[in-house]
Design a protein around this motif. Structure first.
Motif, short mmCIF file in Angstrom:
data_model
loop_
_atom_site.label_atom_id
_atom_site.label_comp_id
_atom_site.label_asym_id
_atom_site.label_seq_id
_atom_site.Cartn_x
_atom_site.Cartn_y
_atom_site.Cartn_z
N GLN A 7 0.82 -1.21 0.00
CA GLN A 7 0.00 0.00 0.00
C GLN A 7 0.86 1.26 0.00
OE1 GLN A 7 -3.35 -0.15 -0.62
NE2 GLN A 7 -2.67 -2.26 -0.90
N HIS A 8 1.95 1.24 0.76
CA HIS A 8 2.87 2.37 0.79
C HIS A 8 3.45 2.60 -0.61
CE1 HIS A 8 5.70 5.20 2.59
NE2 HIS A 8 6.59 4.67 1.79
N TYR A 9 3.91 1.53 -1.23
CA TYR A 9 4.48 1.64 -2.56
C TYR A 9 3.45 2.18 -3.55
CZ TYR A 9 6.10 0.46 -7.18
OH TYR A 9 6.46 0.56 -8.49
N LEU A 10 2.24 1.64 -3.54
CA LEU A 10 1.21 2.08 -4.48
C LEU A 10 0.85 3.55 -4.27
CD1 LEU A 10 -1.09 -1.06 -4.44
CD2 LEU A 10 0.40 -0.28 -6.31
N SER A 11 0.83 3.99 -3.02
CA SER A 11 0.55 5.39 -2.71
C SER A 11 1.62 6.30 -3.33
CB SER A 11 0.50 5.57 -1.20
OG SER A 11 0.43 6.93 -0.86
N MET A 12 2.87 5.94 -3.13
CA MET A 12 3.95 6.75 -3.69
C MET A 12 3.97 6.69 -5.22
SD MET A 12 5.11 8.21 -1.08
CE MET A 12 6.72 8.91 -1.45
N GLU A 13 3.67 5.53 -5.78
CA GLU A 13 3.61 5.41 -7.24
C GLU A 13 2.50 6.28 -7.81
OE1 GLU A 13 1.98 1.87 -9.38
OE2 GLU A 13 4.08 1.71 -10.06
N ARG A 14 1.33 6.29 -7.16
CA ARG A 14 0.22 7.15 -7.62
C ARG A 14 0.66 8.61 -7.66
NH1 ARG A 14 -3.17 3.86 -4.38
NH2 ARG A 14 -2.90 5.31 -2.66
N ARG A 15 1.36 9.04 -6.62
CA ARG A 15 1.79 10.44 -6.58
C ARG A 15 2.80 10.73 -7.69
NH1 ARG A 15 5.26 14.27 -4.08
NH2 ARG A 15 4.10 16.22 -3.89
N LEU A 16 3.74 9.83 -7.92
CA LEU A 16 4.71 10.04 -9.00
C LEU A 16 4.02 10.10 -10.36
CD1 LEU A 16 7.69 7.78 -7.92
CD2 LEU A 16 7.68 10.27 -8.13
N VAL A 17 3.09 9.19 -10.61
CA VAL A 17 2.36 9.20 -11.88
C VAL A 17 1.59 10.51 -12.01
CG1 VAL A 17 0.44 8.13 -13.13
CG2 VAL A 17 2.23 6.70 -12.12
N MET A 18 0.93 10.92 -10.94
CA MET A 18 0.15 12.15 -10.95
C MET A 18 1.03 13.35 -11.24
SD MET A 18 -0.61 14.94 -8.75
CE MET A 18 0.26 14.28 -7.36
N LEU A 19 2.22 13.42 -10.65
CA LEU A 19 3.11 14.56 -10.87
C LEU A 19 3.63 14.63 -12.30
CD1 LEU A 19 5.09 14.65 -7.51
CD2 LEU A 19 3.39 16.31 -8.33
N HIS A 20 3.60 13.52 -13.01
CA HIS A 20 4.07 13.52 -14.40
C HIS A 20 2.99 13.95 -15.39
CE1 HIS A 20 7.49 11.28 -12.73
NE2 HIS A 20 8.12 11.96 -13.65
N HIS A 21 1.76 14.12 -14.95
CA HIS A 21 0.73 14.68 -15.82
C HIS A 21 1.12 16.12 -16.11
CE1 HIS A 21 -2.34 11.51 -15.98
NE2 HIS A 21 -1.80 11.13 -14.83
N LYS A 22 0.83 16.61 -17.29
CA LYS A 22 1.34 17.91 -17.73
C LYS A 22 0.76 19.11 -16.99
CE LYS A 22 3.82 16.46 -21.31
NZ LYS A 22 4.90 15.71 -20.78
#
Length: 183
Positions: free
Chosen positions: A121-136
């Motif tokens: 869950q920790h990993y998925l949370s951080m991955e979601r944030r990284l993916v979100m930050l890469h949106h333009k």
């Protein structure tokens, strides 16, 4: 990934390993510089995990019910934490000593299942944030946030916290929301 049903069968057992704690809005559960000595399994409320950059809060994670709030990197490394965890609203949860949890692992193999689930869950949370930050654009990041985050977090997190999580200033976030056409 572990099934939610499987995790739910262990929750009553996990609750016997700790005790209920309540926190008010604004209470700090963990401070930056703390070692990792326990975790709070949230049963109610929202918390934010953040660090300070030039005196400004940078929110890394927002967590709600059924999340484990703890300084995961400090837990892994044994070093003091770089982040703080604070209540965005009044919270309740089961406080569990990590030492007690570790001592009980040999007797209760299901603890490893829970720890693995928490790490996932920790990993998925951080991955979601990284993916979100890469949106333009900020609007695209906000749409992604609304799509993937727990509805309780979307509806009950203050706007300045959402702005920080999205990597925006409160002013630019407010401007974007005024012009937002996809609501």
């Amino acid at each position: 990934m572990l099934e939610r049903l499987q995790i739910n069968q262990y929750l009553p057992l996990l609750q016997t390993m700790g005790h209920l704690r309540s926190y008010a809005k604004g209470d700090v559960i963990f401070r930056a510089g703390d070692s990792s000595d326990g975790l709070l399994y949230l049963t109610q409320g929202i918390v934010k995990s953040y660090y300070l950059n030039d005196g400004k809060e940078v929110i890394l994670r927002l967590m709600a019910k059924n999340s484990a709030a703890f300084n995961y990197s400090a837990f892994i490394t044994g070093q003091p934490s770089q982040e703080a965890i604070e209540c965005v609203q009044a919270c309740e949860g089961i406080w569990i000593s990590l030492k007690n949890l570790d001592d009980q692992r040999k007797k209760h193999p299901w603890i490893d299942v829970m720890l693995r689930y928490m790490a996932e869950q920790h990993y998925l949370s951080m991955e979601r944030r990284l993916v979100m930050l890469h949106h333009k654009s900020l609007e695209q990041r906000y749409l992604y946030f609304r799509e993937v985050m727990d509805q309780e977090i979307v509806e009950n997190t203050p706007m300045h916290c959402i702005a920080s999580y999205l990597g925006a200033t409160p002013e630019s976030f407010s401007r974007m929301k005024r012009n937002f056409t996809h609501v």
